[in-house]
Structure formats: C-alpha cells, structure tokens
Design a protein around this motif. Structure first.
Motif, PDB file in Angstrom:
ATOM      1  N   TYR A  63     -26.148 -37.671 -12.448  1.00 35.72           N
ATOM      2  CA  TYR A  63     -26.409 -37.088 -11.132  1.00 35.72           C
ATOM      3  C   TYR A  63     -25.977 -38.052 -10.028  1.00 35.72           C
ATOM      4  O   TYR A  63     -26.342 -39.223 -10.038  1.00 35.72           O
ATOM      5  N   THR A  64     -25.201 -37.557  -9.063  1.00 35.15           N
ATOM      6  CA  THR A  64     -24.671 -38.409  -7.989  1.00 35.15           C
ATOM      7  C   THR A  64     -25.165 -38.019  -6.600  1.00 35.15           C
ATOM      8  O   THR A  64     -24.755 -38.641  -5.613  1.00 35.15           O
ATOM      9  N   ASP A  65     -26.015 -36.993  -6.494  1.00 36.48           N
ATOM     10  CA  ASP A  65     -26.414 -36.475  -5.170  1.00 36.48           C
ATOM     11  C   ASP A  65     -25.187 -36.084  -4.355  1.00 36.48           C
ATOM     12  O   ASP A  65     -25.076 -36.375  -3.151  1.00 36.48           O
ATOM     13  N   ALA A  66     -24.246 -35.427  -5.008  1.00 35.59           N
ATOM     14  CA  ALA A  66     -22.960 -35.106  -4.381  1.00 35.59           C
ATOM     15  C   ALA A  66     -23.135 -34.318  -3.090  1.00 35.59           C
ATOM     16  O   ALA A  66     -22.503 -34.624  -2.068  1.00 35.59           O
ATOM     17  N   PHE A  67     -23.982 -33.299  -3.111  1.00 36.60           N
ATOM     18  CA  PHE A  67     -24.166 -32.464  -1.922  1.00 36.60           C
ATOM     19  C   PHE A  67     -25.094 -33.129  -0.916  1.00 36.60           C
ATOM     20  O   PHE A  67     -24.923 -32.967   0.296  1.00 36.60           O
ATOM     21  N   ALA A  68     -26.078 -33.856  -1.409  1.00 31.75           N
ATOM     22  CA  ALA A  68     -27.051 -34.483  -0.515  1.00 31.75           C
ATOM     23  C   ALA A  68     -26.435 -35.587   0.332  1.00 31.75           C
ATOM     24  O   ALA A  68     -26.911 -35.870   1.432  1.00 31.75           O
ATOM     25  N   GLN A  69     -25.376 -36.237  -0.152  1.00 40.95           N
ATOM     26  CA  GLN A  69     -24.787 -37.352   0.583  1.00 40.95           C
ATOM     27  C   GLN A  69     -23.936 -36.890   1.767  1.00 40.95           C
ATOM     28  O   GLN A  69     -23.506 -37.715   2.570  1.00 40.95           O
ATOM     29  N   LEU A  70     -23.677 -35.601   1.859  1.00 36.88           N
ATOM     30  CA  LEU A  70     -22.908 -35.096   3.000  1.00 36.88           C
ATOM     31  C   LEU A  70     -23.737 -35.203   4.279  1.00 36.88           C
ATOM     32  O   LEU A  70     -24.913 -34.861   4.302  1.00 36.88           O
ATOM     33  N   ALA A  71     -23.109 -35.678   5.344  1.00 35.99           N
ATOM     34  CA  ALA A  71     -23.804 -35.870   6.611  1.00 35.99           C
ATOM     35  C   ALA A  71     -23.868 -34.559   7.385  1.00 35.99           C
ATOM     36  O   ALA A  71     -23.132 -33.597   7.101  1.00 35.99           O
ATOM     37  N   THR A  72     -24.732 -34.528   8.373  1.00 35.48           N
ATOM     38  CA  THR A  72     -24.851 -33.355   9.229  1.00 35.48           C
ATOM     39  C   THR A  72     -23.519 -33.089   9.926  1.00 35.48           C
ATOM     40  O   THR A  72     -22.944 -33.982  10.551  1.00 35.48           O
ATOM     41  N   GLY A  73     -23.037 -31.871   9.777  1.00 30.41           N
ATOM     42  CA  GLY A  73     -21.756 -31.517  10.377  1.00 30.41           C
ATOM     43  C   GLY A  73     -20.612 -31.539   9.393  1.00 30.41           C
ATOM     44  O   GLY A  73     -19.561 -30.941   9.654  1.00 30.41           O
ATOM     45  N   GLU A  74     -20.788 -32.220   8.260  1.00 24.34           N
ATOM     46  CA  GLU A  74     -19.703 -32.245   7.277  1.00 24.34           C
ATOM     47  C   GLU A  74     -20.106 -31.557   5.971  1.00 24.34           C
ATOM     48  O   GLU A  74     -19.455 -31.740   4.943  1.00 24.34           O
ATOM     49  N   GLY A  75     -21.183 -30.752   6.038  1.00 18.68           N
ATOM     50  CA  GLY A  75     -21.579 -30.002   4.852  1.00 18.68           C
ATOM     51  C   GLY A  75     -22.969 -30.297   4.357  1.00 18.68           C
ATOM     52  O   GLY A  75     -23.313 -29.975   3.214  1.00 18.68           O
ATOM     53  N   ALA A  76     -23.806 -30.932   5.183  1.00 17.04           N
ATOM     54  CA  ALA A  76     -25.181 -31.239   4.774  1.00 17.04           C
ATOM     55  C   ALA A  76     -25.941 -29.941   4.525  1.00 17.04           C
ATOM     56  O   ALA A  76     -25.612 -28.898   5.094  1.00 17.04           O
ATOM     57  N   PRO A  77     -26.981 -29.971   3.669  1.00 18.12           N
ATOM     58  CA  PRO A  77     -27.741 -28.730   3.390  1.00 18.12           C
ATOM     59  C   PRO A  77     -28.394 -28.185   4.651  1.00 18.12           C
ATOM     60  O   PRO A  77     -28.868 -28.936   5.501  1.00 18.12           O
ATOM     61  N   ASN A  78     -28.423 -26.868   4.756  1.00 19.04           N
ATOM     62  CA  ASN A  78     -28.961 -26.222   5.954  1.00 19.04           C
ATOM     63  C   ASN A  78     -30.431 -25.858   5.834  1.00 19.04           C
ATOM     64  O   ASN A  78     -31.034 -25.398   6.812  1.00 19.04           O
ATOM     65  N   ASP A  79     -31.010 -26.028   4.636  1.00 22.82           N
ATOM     66  CA  ASP A  79     -32.417 -25.663   4.469  1.00 22.82           C
ATOM     67  C   ASP A  79     -33.368 -26.845   4.604  1.00 22.82           C
ATOM     68  O   ASP A  79     -34.580 -26.699   4.510  1.00 22.82           O
ATOM     69  N   GLY A  80     -32.814 -28.050   4.817  1.00 27.55           N
ATOM     70  CA  GLY A  80     -33.657 -29.230   4.979  1.00 27.55           C
ATOM     71  C   GLY A  80     -34.264 -29.731   3.693  1.00 27.55           C
ATOM     72  O   GLY A  80     -35.085 -30.658   3.710  1.00 27.55           O
TER      73      GLY A  80
ATOM     74  N   GLY B  20     -38.775 -28.253  -2.760  1.00 31.29           N
ATOM     75  CA  GLY B  20     -39.378 -27.031  -2.248  1.00 31.29           C
ATOM     76  C   GLY B  20     -40.158 -26.224  -3.255  1.00 31.29           C
ATOM     77  O   GLY B  20     -40.781 -25.217  -2.878  1.00 31.29           O
ATOM     78  N   TYR B  21     -40.163 -26.621  -4.530  1.00 31.59           N
ATOM     79  CA  TYR B  21     -40.887 -25.807  -5.506  1.00 31.59           C
ATOM     80  C   TYR B  21     -41.667 -26.627  -6.535  1.00 31.59           C
ATOM     81  O   TYR B  21     -42.470 -26.072  -7.285  1.00 31.59           O
ATOM     82  N   PHE B  22     -41.471 -27.936  -6.596  1.00 33.16           N
ATOM     83  CA  PHE B  22     -42.265 -28.754  -7.520  1.00 33.16           C
ATOM     84  C   PHE B  22     -43.701 -28.869  -7.013  1.00 33.16           C
ATOM     85  O   PHE B  22     -43.919 -29.116  -5.819  1.00 33.16           O
ATOM     86  N   ASN B  23     -44.662 -28.689  -7.921  1.00 33.38           N
ATOM     87  CA  ASN B  23     -46.036 -28.975  -7.542  1.00 33.38           C
ATOM     88  C   ASN B  23     -46.310 -30.469  -7.689  1.00 33.38           C
ATOM     89  O   ASN B  23     -45.425 -31.240  -8.087  1.00 33.38           O
TER      90      ASN B  23
END
Length: 800
Positions: free
Chosen positions: A342-359, A158-161
C-alpha cells in the motif's frame, strides 16, 4: 576474531582482483604506528562531512532545518513506490535464497557459531531496535488509532468502529516493526558474513557489491560507499542519542530526580549531560570489546526489557492481552500482502490535483510521517546493524541467520506491541470512559481527575482515578461496570506527549509506577549504550578496512558520535537533531539502490560458491565493465598514477556514446554480425536500428530544449521527450542483450535495461569493445571440444 585463511584470500583475489593501495586487497591504508592503521580517504571524508554538517546547522539553523525537511518530503512524494516496492521485493527474494542456499554457512563448513543462540539474539535485537521499542511501544498504536494524531486510511475511513480502528492500529505498528523492517538487516548481514567469512574478503560494507563491481570496489567507488555508510551510521546514532536523552530527562522529571520547572536551556543542559554520560559508558564498553562489554550490556538490556514485558503482562489483563496477540497475528497474516504494497497513492494527491473530495482517508503527509520514515530509517541503518550482525554471525548458516533476524523478531514484535500497545489502548479507552461519565453524571469531565504532585508535561493527556462503582442506573447491575481499582490512575493519550505516554502506562500498576519508570529509564540507558558501542565497533571496522582497530581508534569514533550529537544539541537544540533524522531518511534512498544491487551480487556469489556458475577464470565477462574506462581516471588521480590511465579508445567511445550513440550502436551491430555464423543481421536491418536510435535520441534532446525555451504550445513536449528516451534505452538494451547472449555473459534483461537507462554512453562503449575483443571459449565449449577431439585422437593412436 578468527584469522582469515591465506588460501581464501588468494581465491578471493583471483575472483575479485586487487586494488592499488597497501591495505587488504589493495585498499588505501595509512599506518601511524604498530596496530594503528586506517583508510585515510574513508576516515577523513566521513569526518569532514559530519563536522561540515555540524557547522552548517550551527551557522544557519532555521534554513538548514527547512532544507532537510523539504528534502525528506521530496523523497517521500517522489519515491514512495520505490521504497514500498523494494521492501516487498526483498521479502520475496529471501524465499528462494533460503530454499536454494539456506544450508550455506557464513564461514567454512566445519565452523561453529561463535555465540550461543541467546547471546546472539540479544545482541542482534538490541542493536536493531535500541530505544524504539520503549519510545513507540505504548504510543504508536494510539497514534494510528486516533485521527487527532494524524488521519490515516483506517481511523478516517468513515466506517471502522472503535474496535476495528484499534486492531488496524496494532497491525500497522507490527508492520512497521516486523518482517519488512528486519529483512534489510538480514540481507546485509548475510551478504557481508558470507563474503567475509566464507570467501575471505575484509568485513567492510563495500564488499557487498564485490561480485558485481570486482576490482572497482577496492578503489574510489568502495571508498565512497564506506564513507557514506559511516556518515549515515553516525547520523542515525546521534539522532537516537538526542531523542532518547530527551525522553530520559522527561522520565527523570516525573520521578523528581530533576526539577519539574526546567527552562528550555535547562532541558538542553540536562540532555547534554545524558548524552555525555551515555557516551562515556559506550566508550568503556567499546574498549572492553565485543565478548565482554557489548555482549554483557546487550544481555542485561534484553533481560530488563523482558522483565518490563512480563510485569505489565501479568499486572494488566493477561487474558485480554493474549487475545490481542493471537488476533493480531491472524489479522497481520491476512493483510500481509495488502499492507505491504500500500502506497497511499490517492491520499498523497494535494488539494487541486486530485485529492479526495469526501474528506476521508489518510492525511497527504501520513506516509512521510510514518511508513516511509520507518523504511528510510531501517534502510539507512542497514550498514550499521547489518555489519554488526555479520560480525557476530560467523559459523551460522544462512537459514539460521534469517530465522533469528526475521521470524523471531516478528514474533517478539507481536508479543511486545500486543502487550504494551494493547495495554495502552485499554488505558486510553478507560480514561476516555471516565471523562465521559464525569460529564454525564456530574456535569464535569474532570470529576474523576487524578491529582498528584508528580510532574507531568503541560501537553500530556489527563489522568483519572478509577472509582469502585458509578452512580448510574445503567451500571448498577452486576457485570455492567467491571474494573480493577488497583490499575489506576488511567491516562488519556496526547500526541503532544507521545514520548511520555510510556511512563503514564507504567504509573497505573498497583502503585509500582516509580519503580517501573526507574527500570524503564535504566533499560533505556542500556539500550542506548549497546547501540552506541555497537555502532562504534562497526565504524571502526569500516574505517580500518574491515579489521579490528586499535583501541585509540575505538575511543575516537565512540567520542565522535557523542561529540557530534552534543555539538548539534548545543548549537540548535533538539530540533537540530531531527535534521539528522531527515538526513538519515534521505540517505535511505541511495542505500535502497545499493541493497537492490546487493541482492544480485549475493545471488551471483552464492552461485559461484555452489558451482552453479563458473568462476572468473572459467567464464566470459565484459571486456569493458560498466565501472571501467572513463571512471578509472578518478582512481588514477587518487593513486597518484599507480592504477594507470584507461585506454584512450574506451574514453573516446564514452563521449561518442554521449554525443553520437547511433554510431556506436551501428558499430556494435555490424561487429556482432561479423562474429555470428548462423543468421547474422544484414546491413539494412542494422541500419534501421541505428536510424531508430538516432531518431529517438535526437527527439529526446530537441524536445527538451524546446520545452526549456518555453516555445509556444510546447510545454507538454517533455512528456514525448522522455517517452523517446525510454524507446532509445530499450533499443540499446535489446542490442546489449543480444551481445551478452552471443558471448554467454552472465546477466539478465533487467540489468541490460537499467544499464541502458542510466549509463547508456558506457553501455554503448562496452558493447563496441566486446565485439572487437577475441572471443574466449567458455568451459562448456572447451569440454565439448575435448569430447569431440577424443575419438579422433583415439583413432589416430589405433592407426599408429
């Protein structure tokens, strides 16, 4: 290959014992005629597994593919932390290894390297990367740069050019091909080379664990390890043969050497012919031997790869590419620790089990698609590349091997991906710019579209002819529009034709496209041949107990690789070959455990070699090894009784450890107390330990049963159950540590905990037998006793 010195073999047998077979070090061996020997268990088991796999895919392709892909995804979702953590552990493990033991040779102190540095590096590099550098050289950075190819933490933050996304893409690619990638090969090569050429063990994969498992390595455990290594090697090579042949067919279509309108069956037939021809060349190379066929082809492939590298460097934009290399080196060094862990710990969560809400952020499956795919791939190839590297590293020091397998490939990866990745990013951005200008100036994004009779797949990105100038006021002034019309046409990247983007890149330079594509195809074929013949050489060594095999065996394994690839391709098409890829990635999981053990084994072997640890006949070891006792029953069956049955007490104690662990813990503590002279534990203290053991072990079993029975309000009890089990394992580990410290047995607290977690019945049986065994004095105690005895002897002599 130099002969092993008999004295070395005797010394190795004193340290690692012998098995019960007729082969080297008592491994199983069958001899059909002079020079034709092989390990029957390893050879037949590996062949049976490979052909069973072919049959399964042939009978039920769709279900098999689904199962393999599900297994791959499960490995990624469950063990990302293990793959990532272990890879970084190996990187840091190398630092003290080089510092303390970098001077040690893979061979005797007076031996010199068998191959020159140039020949050595070319063989190492070609075996380790094969087609990968060409297959991913231009496309991987664009995959990571463009979110359309798969959102990751850089292109979708969301912020890298655009510039930052391009740099992060190059960095991720270098990460996948740099130090973390090669370290697993280097550790395997050093471990095998040291134990074989310096300590006299046969050059086969099983020896890497000999310092930990001793005699067991020559029996069923070693056979299993070698068999799995062969299966993994062949799976990896067959996958590369299939995927690479598909890319070769695509390149030949672009050159007009094959019809552009081939049907799916026609593509399968053409790919099959490619595999058959490559297999024939690889077989001839294997017959020619290491010094002629493999070395010559490796050097030729390496030189052609460098020819393409330098040609693109000079024809593209040299100063820009040099900027990319220098900038990427600094960027990678700055982010080395961060990206490595880096393991993508938060990104690997599925929708409904803690996936990011900002897309934002990475796709849930990105680690499965890329980093874990690579780590599983590199680890599963460790038996192949590591064995081959060990075979050609005789006479080199440990420091020298790591230099040529870590630092030099890392620098080469910077140069390679800085050149081809940087050029590909520039071409894609130029193509996108012309598409935008066509839409803005002429109301058509295809205004500058390049038309050609050359074949390009339907899913490929559009190509554009580069104009000398633009009819736009903003670009009329000098310096506003700078271009080189001789570097044209420029093509946009499409992930649907990622394998073909290399050919698009080659096609833009001064009309030399057909020539550079032809050189690329020839280089690809040579890379495949050298990977295939190197793999055949390694499989030959493993199947023949680490010795150079008969020419018939070399031909058999070389043809087997091609035959398995062909059978899979004909049975299920290219998709069936990707099943092999999934199998290889999943095989990386157990091999990760093996390589972790290998690190400990290598360190122990080096300590013994450098006199930092006593040899076997001078130190105290466990009376009952973890791999002994009940596990010796299988060896008794396989040797038809030659190995002898284990002691009945060891088998009984194993089952007591499984069903009544507090009893064995109590026996261990009381037995140890009887041996201790200073502050032994009391019966009350030991009773508390046994009670705690009983409570935690019982809780683990009972709570699991209640959870399985779906008792009301008991669904969460399994969490407490496993907490109880960990507490039980810590208790057992603490007692094992105390027993080990009393007997001065080599080991660590981590080893104690792992033993208690995964092998607690055998660990308890081991402790009981140890405290019942008369204590053997260590060398230090013997020397101390002699020093104490000497004055009294001298006094006695004086009195006489």
């Amino acid at each position: 290959m130099a002969e092993v010195v008999p004295d070395l073999v005797l010394a190795a047998e004193a340290e690692y014992e012998r098995g019960n077979g007729s082969g080297p070090f008592g491994m199983r061996q069958v001899s059909l005629f002079k020079g034709f020997t092989f390990n029957p268990v390893v050879s037949f088991f590996a062949a049976a597994v490979l052909w069973s796999f072919v049959i399964k895919v042939s009978v039920d392709k769709e279900e098999s593919m689904k199962e393999f892909k599900e297994a791959q995804s499960w490995v990624t979702s469950t063990f990302t932390w293990f793959y990532i953590g272990s890879q970084q552990y190996w990187v840091f493990y190398v630092v003290p290894l080089i510092y303390y033991y970098g001077h040690v040779k893979l061979g005797q102190d007076d031996e010199q390297p068998e191959y020159s540095d140039m020949s050595y590096f070319s063989m190492v590099f070609c075996a380790g990367v094969a087609i990968g550098l060409i297959f991913y050289g231009a496309s991987e950075p664009l995959w990571h740069m463009l979110s359309s190819g798969g959102a990751n933490r850089y292109n979708n933050n969301g912020y890298f050019n655009d510039n930052e996304q391009a740099q992060a893409a190059i960095n991720v690619t270098i990460f996948h091909w740099g130090v973390q990638a090669w370290v697993v090969y280097a550790i395997t090569a050093v471990s095998m080379g040291f134990l074989s050429y310096r300590k006299g063990l046969p050059l086969t994969f099983r020896i890497t664990l000999a310092p930990l498992f001793g005699k067991a390595i020559w029996g069923w455990f070693g056979d299993l390890l070698d068999s799995v290594a062969i299966v993994t090697i062949v799976c990896g090579l067959c996958t590369s043969l299939g995927l690479g042949a598909k890319q070769i067919v695509g390149g030949m279509q672009r050159l007009g050497w094959l019809n552009s309108d081939l049907t799916e069956q026609g593509i399968t037939d053409s790919t099959s012919w490619c595999i058959a021809i490559i297999t024939c060349f690889a077989t001839l190379s294997v017959i020619s031997g290491l010094d002629y066929g493999i070395k010559t082809i490796s050097q030729t492939a390496f030189l052609l790869g460098n020819f393409l590298l330098l040609t693109v460097f000079f024809l593209d934009a040299p100063w820009y590419l040099l900027n990319v290399m220098v900038q990427s080196l600094g960027y990678h060094i700055q982010h080395f620790i961060e990206i490595g862990f880096y393991t993508d710990a938060f990104a690997q969560l599925a929708t409904g089990e803690g996936a990011p809400n900002d897309g934002k952020g990475a796709n849930q499956a990105w680690m499965d698609w890329w980093t874990i795919f690579y780590w599983g791939w590199w680890i599963s190839w460790a038996p192949f590349v590591g064995t081959f590297m060990a075979r050609i590293s005789r006479g080199r020091t440990i420091r020298n091997v790591f230099l040529y397998t870590l630092s030099v490939p890392f620098v080469y990866a910077i140069v390679w991906f800085g050149t081809f990745g940087g050029a590909a990013i520039r071409m894609h951005r130029r193509a996108t710019f012309l598409s935008d200008m066509g839409l803005e100036l002429h109301n058509s994004s295809d205004f500058y579209l390049h038309t050609s009779s050359d074949f390009r797949p339907a899913g490929a990105g559009k190509c554009y002819s580069v104009p000398e100038s633009l009819e736009h006021a903003d670009y009329a002034a000098a310096g506003k529009y700078v271009t080189d019309i001789k570097v044209s046409p420029v093509c946009a990247f499409s992930y649907k034709d990622d394998a073909g983007y290399w050919f698009d890149l080659m096609g833009q330079y001064h009309g030399m496209g057909p020539f550079l594509v032809a050189v690329s195809l020839f280089t690809t074929v040579l890379y495949f041949v050298t990977s295939s013949d190197s793999g055949s050489l390694v499989v030959d060594l493993i199947a023949n107990n680490g010795r150079e095999s008969h020419v018939v065996q070399r031909v058999f394994w070389a043809i087997t690789e091609g035959a398995v690839a062909l059978a899979l391709l004909r049975a299920g098409g290219p998709e069936s070959l990707s099943a092999l890829q999934s199998i290889s990635i999943c095989a990386g999981l157990p091999f990760t455990v093996v390589i972790m053990l290998m690190c400990t084994a290598l360190w122990r072997a080096l300590k013994i070699d450098q006199k930092h640890m006593p040899a076997r006949d001078q130190r105290v070891d466990w009376a009952l090894p973890l791999y002994g006792g009940i596990f010796d029953i299988l060896e008794f069956v396989l040797t038809l009784g030659k190995s002898g049955l284990p002691q009945s007490k060891a088998v009984l104690d194993f089952f007591l450890g499984l069903f009544a662990p507090p009893l064995l813990l109590w026996k261990s503590l009381r037995g140890l107390a009887a041996l201790q002279t200073a502050q032994p534990s009391t019966a009350l203290q030991d009773g508390f330990m046994a009670a705690a053991c009983s409570l935690s072990y019982s809780a683990w079993i009972i709570l699991q049963i209640l959870t399985g029975a779906e008792v009301e309000n008991a669904s969460g009890l399994w969490g407490i159950a496993w907490t109880s089990f960990v507490g039980f394992a810590v208790l057992v580990a603490s007692v094992r540590h105390t027993v080990r410290a009393h007997f001065k047995i080599e080991g660590s607290g981590l080893e104690d905990l792992v033993s208690a977690l995964f092998f607690w019945p055998q660990t308890l049986a081991q402790m009981v037998q140890q405290v019942d065994t008369p204590q053997k004095p260590s060398m230090k105690e013997v020397e101390l006793g002699e020093e104490q005895l000497k004055p009294s002897v001298e006094k006695k002599e004086a009195e006489i």
